[in-house]
Design a protein around this motif. Structure first.
Motif, PDB file in Angstrom:
ATOM      1  N   TYR A  21       0.727   9.230   3.611  1.00 54.81           N
ATOM      2  CA  TYR A  21       0.344   7.899   4.056  1.00 54.81           C
ATOM      3  C   TYR A  21      -0.720   7.298   3.126  1.00 54.81           C
ATOM      4  CZ  TYR A  21      -0.632   4.107   7.336  1.00 54.81           C
ATOM      5  OH  TYR A  21      -0.776   2.874   7.923  1.00 54.81           O
ATOM      6  N   LEU A  22      -1.688   8.094   2.760  1.00 59.51           N
ATOM      7  CA  LEU A  22      -2.751   7.602   1.883  1.00 59.51           C
ATOM      8  C   LEU A  22      -2.205   7.246   0.499  1.00 59.51           C
ATOM      9  CD1 LEU A  22      -5.638  10.084   2.781  1.00 59.51           C
ATOM     10  CD2 LEU A  22      -5.314   7.742   3.585  1.00 59.51           C
ATOM     11  N   VAL A  23      -1.319   8.099  -0.018  1.00 61.77           N
ATOM     12  CA  VAL A  23      -0.731   7.837  -1.337  1.00 61.77           C
ATOM     13  C   VAL A  23       0.094   6.548  -1.320  1.00 61.77           C
ATOM     14  CG1 VAL A  23       0.993   8.689  -2.988  1.00 61.77           C
ATOM     15  CG2 VAL A  23      -0.759  10.234  -2.083  1.00 61.77           C
ATOM     16  N   LYS A  24       0.777   6.314  -0.213  1.00 66.41           N
ATOM     17  CA  LYS A  24       1.644   5.133  -0.103  1.00 66.41           C
ATOM     18  C   LYS A  24       0.860   3.844   0.096  1.00 66.41           C
ATOM     19  CE  LYS A  24       5.336   3.161   2.773  1.00 66.41           C
ATOM     20  NZ  LYS A  24       6.205   3.371   3.978  1.00 66.41           N
ATOM     21  N   ARG A  29      -2.804   7.983  -7.895  1.00 67.94           N
ATOM     22  CA  ARG A  29      -2.096   8.480  -9.073  1.00 67.94           C
ATOM     23  C   ARG A  29      -2.149  10.011  -9.083  1.00 67.94           C
ATOM     24  NH1 ARG A  29      -5.514   9.450 -13.763  1.00 67.94           N
ATOM     25  NH2 ARG A  29      -7.713   9.263 -13.194  1.00 67.94           N
ATOM     26  N   GLU A  30      -1.078  10.612  -9.594  1.00 73.34           N
ATOM     27  CA  GLU A  30      -1.049  12.063  -9.761  1.00 73.34           C
ATOM     28  C   GLU A  30      -1.960  12.447 -10.921  1.00 73.34           C
ATOM     29  OE1 GLU A  30       2.789  13.863 -10.034  1.00 73.34           O
ATOM     30  OE2 GLU A  30       3.672  12.528  -8.532  1.00 73.34           O
ATOM     31  N   ILE A  31      -2.786  13.472 -10.706  1.00 72.24           N
ATOM     32  CA  ILE A  31      -3.737  13.848 -11.762  1.00 72.24           C
ATOM     33  C   ILE A  31      -3.659  15.317 -12.159  1.00 72.24           C
ATOM     34  CG2 ILE A  31      -5.403  12.004 -11.308  1.00 72.24           C
ATOM     35  CD1 ILE A  31      -6.953  14.017  -9.600  1.00 72.24           C
ATOM     36  N   ARG A  32      -3.153  16.191 -11.297  1.00 70.49           N
ATOM     37  CA  ARG A  32      -3.058  17.607 -11.615  1.00 70.49           C
ATOM     38  C   ARG A  32      -1.854  18.211 -10.884  1.00 70.49           C
ATOM     39  NH1 ARG A  32      -6.991  16.198 -14.123  1.00 70.49           N
ATOM     40  NH2 ARG A  32      -8.899  17.382 -14.638  1.00 70.49           N
ATOM     41  N   HIS A  33      -1.389  19.350 -11.410  1.00 71.65           N
ATOM     42  CA  HIS A  33      -0.359  20.145 -10.743  1.00 71.65           C
ATOM     43  C   HIS A  33      -0.705  21.622 -10.913  1.00 71.65           C
ATOM     44  CE1 HIS A  33       1.839  16.371 -11.660  1.00 71.65           C
ATOM     45  NE2 HIS A  33       2.392  16.581 -10.479  1.00 71.65           N
ATOM     46  N   THR A  63       2.548  22.128  -6.285  1.00 68.24           N
ATOM     47  CA  THR A  63       1.303  21.588  -5.763  1.00 68.24           C
ATOM     48  C   THR A  63       0.922  20.373  -6.592  1.00 68.24           C
ATOM     49  OG1 THR A  63       0.557  23.780  -5.081  1.00 68.24           O
ATOM     50  CG2 THR A  63      -1.129  22.072  -5.318  1.00 68.24           C
ATOM     51  N   THR A  64       0.655  19.282  -5.903  1.00 67.07           N
ATOM     52  CA  THR A  64       0.270  18.044  -6.578  1.00 67.07           C
ATOM     53  C   THR A  64      -1.101  17.597  -6.092  1.00 67.07           C
ATOM     54  OG1 THR A  64       2.599  17.373  -6.703  1.00 67.07           O
ATOM     55  CG2 THR A  64       0.950  15.659  -7.070  1.00 67.07           C
ATOM     56  N   PHE A  65      -1.920  17.177  -7.028  1.00 61.11           N
ATOM     57  CA  PHE A  65      -3.235  16.617  -6.722  1.00 61.11           C
ATOM     58  C   PHE A  65      -3.217  15.124  -7.049  1.00 61.11           C
ATOM     59  CE2 PHE A  65      -3.916  21.067  -7.398  1.00 61.11           C
ATOM     60  CZ  PHE A  65      -4.942  21.426  -6.550  1.00 61.11           C
ATOM     61  N   TYR A  66      -3.765  14.332  -6.126  1.00 56.56           N
ATOM     62  CA  TYR A  66      -3.832  12.885  -6.295  1.00 56.56           C
ATOM     63  C   TYR A  66      -5.281  12.409  -6.305  1.00 56.56           C
ATOM     64  CZ  TYR A  66       1.141  12.658  -4.971  1.00 56.56           C
ATOM     65  OH  TYR A  66       2.508  12.820  -4.905  1.00 56.56           O
ATOM     66  N   GLU A  67      -5.513  11.376  -7.059  1.00 59.53           N
ATOM     67  CA  GLU A  67      -6.740  10.594  -6.914  1.00 59.53           C
ATOM     68  C   GLU A  67      -6.380   9.363  -6.099  1.00 59.53           C
ATOM     69  OE1 GLU A  67     -10.250   8.672  -9.682  1.00 59.53           O
ATOM     70  OE2 GLU A  67      -8.173   8.522 -10.381  1.00 59.53           O
ATOM     71  N   ILE A  68      -7.129   9.101  -5.046  1.00 59.25           N
ATOM     72  CA  ILE A  68      -6.838   7.987  -4.144  1.00 59.25           C
ATOM     73  C   ILE A  68      -8.083   7.110  -4.031  1.00 59.25           C
ATOM     74  CG2 ILE A  68      -6.085   7.315  -1.828  1.00 59.25           C
ATOM     75  CD1 ILE A  68      -4.835  10.130  -1.572  1.00 59.25           C
ATOM     76  N   VAL A  69      -7.942   5.843  -4.383  1.00 56.39           N
ATOM     77  CA  VAL A  69      -9.047   4.890  -4.293  1.00 56.39           C
ATOM     78  C   VAL A  69      -8.841   4.056  -3.027  1.00 56.39           C
ATOM     79  CG1 VAL A  69     -10.261   2.979  -5.403  1.00 56.39           C
ATOM     80  CG2 VAL A  69      -9.271   4.814  -6.803  1.00 56.39           C
ATOM     81  N   GLU A  72     -13.865   0.076  -3.277  1.00 54.17           N
ATOM     82  CA  GLU A  72     -14.833   0.274  -4.349  1.00 54.17           C
ATOM     83  C   GLU A  72     -15.823   1.401  -4.062  1.00 54.17           C
ATOM     84  OE1 GLU A  72     -16.799  -3.355  -5.267  1.00 54.17           O
ATOM     85  OE2 GLU A  72     -14.995  -4.332  -6.055  1.00 54.17           O
ATOM     86  N   GLY A  73     -16.078   1.657  -2.796  1.00 53.24           N
ATOM     87  CA  GLY A  73     -17.079   2.662  -2.457  1.00 53.24           C
ATOM     88  C   GLY A  73     -16.514   3.995  -2.007  1.00 53.24           C
ATOM     89  N   HIS A  74     -15.187   4.111  -1.948  1.00 57.32           N
ATOM     90  CA  HIS A  74     -14.591   5.337  -1.430  1.00 57.32           C
ATOM     91  C   HIS A  74     -13.444   5.787  -2.331  1.00 57.32           C
ATOM     92  CE1 HIS A  74     -16.543   3.666   2.189  1.00 57.32           C
ATOM     93  NE2 HIS A  74     -16.675   4.927   2.566  1.00 57.32           N
ATOM     94  N   ARG A  75     -13.627   6.957  -2.929  1.00 62.47           N
ATOM     95  CA  ARG A  75     -12.599   7.583  -3.762  1.00 62.47           C
ATOM     96  C   ARG A  75     -12.490   9.048  -3.340  1.00 62.47           C
ATOM     97  NH1 ARG A  75     -12.667   9.985  -9.429  1.00 62.47           N
ATOM     98  NH2 ARG A  75     -14.916  10.000  -9.099  1.00 62.47           N
TER      99      ARG A  75
END
Length: 266
Positions: A21-24, A29-33, A63-69, A72-75
């Motif tokens: 849900y957060l990714v959608k 963006r995918e950053i690591r596996h 295994t996938t790692f995402y960065e989710i923004v 502006e104040g929450h990543r």
């Protein structure tokens, strides 16, 4: 970093759907596996066949790692994967090494489990925060899944760690449970100080509840069972409310309610 794992720890996909849900719904963006070969039994977690633009592709468990923004104040970062079959110690070490590379200061594991609870009440959620464990954690002895192992490894590395588990009515089968995903998002938002947009989930949760009510009305035995669960739930809620107010005999009420629930579950 939040982490959710498909499989034994993910009743009705309520936990892993938090990450989806957060990714959608937010910038991600995918950053690591983590390479899958060392950790999976492909007869258990099978690769998937996918046809795209006339080409045949195999999608392997990974295994996938995402960065989710969020704003502006929450990543935040998120880890999602099927629960590994092998080498959990090595897997957790690799996961936390990636967390350290990303300057993560804490890990929150998510899980969902089937339980004796009614769909007509807010789904129970258990939150264990660092060294301050919830009541269920203190009493539980038995098998654990990869979220618990990762949580313990994070603690041993000196990271802040927490776990959040939502209970799903076991009589409703394995369909997706938006109500459970919403409960976890609410707990996560409370932890990080952010209010998630869950309007889409609210509609799905209402549909889930309506379908469950229809199922229950069609089965007299199930009606009696749900009525029993509602009684137990309300009794415990009343005892907890009495305890929070510091009313006389509140502690005894809580103990009696918990003893009654344990007896009914045995």
């Amino acid at each position: 970093m939040i982490a959710a794992f498909e499989g034994w720890n993910d009743a009705c996909q309520a936990a892993s759907n938090v990450v989806r849900y957060l990714v959608k719904h937010y910038e991600s963006r995918e950053i690591r596996h983590i390479d899958c070969d060392a950790f999976y039994d492909y007869q258990v977690s099978r690769p998937m066949l996918c046809h795209v633009s006339g080409r045949t592709n195999l999608i392997w468990p990974q295994t996938t790692f995402y960065e989710i923004v969020l704003d502006e104040g929450h990543r935040i970062f998120a880890q999602i994967a099927p629960e590994p079959n092998y080498r959990w110690k090595e897997y957790c070490s690799q996961s936390l090494a990636i967390a350290e590379e990303l300057d993560v200061d804490g890990v929150i594991t998510l899980g969902s489990m089937f339980s004796d609870c009614p769909h007509t009440r807010p789904l129970p959620i258990s939150v264990s925060d660092g060294n301050c464990q919830c009541e269920g954690d203190r009493e539980y002895n038995g098998p654990v899944g990869i979220p618990t192992v990762l949580d313990i490894f994070a603690a041993e590395c000196g990271m802040f760690h927490a776990s959040m588990w939502v209970s799903i009515p076991q009589y409703l089968g394995s369909d997706e449970c938006a109500a459970g995903t919403m409960r976890l998002l609410d707990a996560l938002g409370h932890r990080i100080g952010f209010s998630f947009d869950v309007s889409e989930l609210e509609r799905k949760a209402e549909q889930w509840k309506s379908q469950a009510s229809v199922l229950v009305r069609c089965n007299e035995q199930l009606q009696d069972y749900v009525t029993h669960l509602e009684h137990d739930y309300d009794l415990k809620q009343k005892a907890d409310a009495e305890a929070s107010l510091g009313a006389p005999q509140a502690e005894q009420l809580v103990k009696e309610a918990e003893a009654f629930l344990r007896q009914m579950g045995s």
